[in-house]
Design a protein around this motif. Sequence first.
Motif, mmCIF file in Angstrom:
data_model
loop_
_atom_site.group_PDB
_atom_site.id
_atom_site.type_symbol
_atom_site.label_atom_id
_atom_site.label_comp_id
_atom_site.label_asym_id
_atom_site.label_seq_id
_atom_site.Cartn_x
_atom_site.Cartn_y
_atom_site.Cartn_z
ATOM 1 N N TYR A 84 53.394 -22.814 63.305
ATOM 2 C CA TYR A 84 52.562 -22.440 62.140
ATOM 3 C C TYR A 84 52.854 -23.296 60.930
ATOM 4 C CZ TYR A 84 56.340 -19.700 59.890
ATOM 5 O OH TYR A 84 57.489 -19.313 59.258
ATOM 6 N N LEU A 85 53.951 -24.065 60.945
ATOM 7 C CA LEU A 85 54.265 -24.931 59.808
ATOM 8 C C LEU A 85 53.823 -26.380 60.019
ATOM 9 C CD1 LEU A 85 57.868 -23.675 58.939
ATOM 10 C CD2 LEU A 85 55.692 -23.066 57.833
ATOM 11 N N ARG A 86 53.382 -26.712 61.219
ATOM 12 C CA ARG A 86 53.067 -28.120 61.491
ATOM 13 C C ARG A 86 51.793 -28.525 60.750
ATOM 14 N NH1 ARG A 86 54.471 -27.861 67.897
ATOM 15 N NH2 ARG A 86 56.466 -26.795 67.579
ATOM 16 N N GLY A 87 51.889 -29.693 60.107
ATOM 17 C CA GLY A 87 50.764 -30.190 59.323
ATOM 18 C C GLY A 87 50.709 -29.612 57.914
ATOM 19 N N LYS A 88 51.662 -28.735 57.565
ATOM 20 C CA LYS A 88 51.623 -28.084 56.246
ATOM 21 C C LYS A 88 52.522 -28.823 55.258
ATOM 22 C CE LYS A 88 49.095 -24.827 58.054
ATOM 23 N NZ LYS A 88 47.635 -24.840 57.833
#
Lengths: 92, 215
Positions: free
Chosen positions: A23-27
């Motif tokens: 859920y944190l990837r690309g953030k």
Amino acid sequence: MAEERVRVKALGTWGLHVRTPAYLRGKTGIVERRLGPYPNPEQLAYGLKAEALPVFRVRFTMAELWGAQAENPDDTLEAEIYAHWLEPADAA
Amino acid sequence: MPHDDPFEHTGMSPSGHPYRPDQDGPLTRFQAMEIAIRELLIEKGVTTEAEIAAAIAYMDTRSPAGGARVVARAWTDPEFRARLLADGSAAVLEMGFPIEALKLIVVENTPRLHNVVVCTLCSCYPRNLLGLPPDWYKQRAYRSRVVREPRRVLAEFGLTLPEGIQVRVHDSTADQRYIVLPMRPEGTEGWSEEDLAALVTRDCMIGVAVPRRPQ
């Protein structure tokens, strides 16, 4: 001190052992503090010689993580991300 | 009812719980491996039965009472509080809590900020201060929801936060462990550390509750 903005790389991991939640990837977030170095868990998990890596505590806003679905956009979340998963937020 | 009589414990017990079968089956592969390795380590003089028993006894002593003592000290000793926030591992070592493999970060609640801890990847938890994690901490519902809708999750725990307080979720994804330093309840001026510690529950240090003065 200027905030250091970083983005979590949006890599796929094909079921391998990583410590970067999907859920944190690309953030994008700001560096809250720098920790480590700590051995790379992606090598440790397979009995390989593990490289020592800096680890960053990165602070994200809920607006960044969940967009319009955020429960409260100004709430925040912090997580520890190993250096090789981060890139400067201004990178293309 | 004695459990060695011929009575078949099937169906529901008088207290309304299903009977579970006795564990009469063979050892699993990992149970057999653990026994074999433990016996080999003792036989070769790497460790002793006494050392293993002492390690298990130590693990059983760990409980939220340890973390509560740390919180109460921070409430009553401003210099300790400053050291605790600057370097959690070193500060709790002063109180005799060994640093385990992972370092401690203490996150402080304020009138504007409420902290809550999770490990979305598994069940990382500051066991040296809190003992074993509660079952709900390890379940997918808590782990997946508290990062997405922390206020709703906290409300389900009975903690409704006003709009003016920012919620900050700490996801223990790597090498640090987290405990929350809650705010000292009003009306506890002059209380002893021991009495203060009694207000600090496990849930307060995970961040799904706040300490309250008994009414």
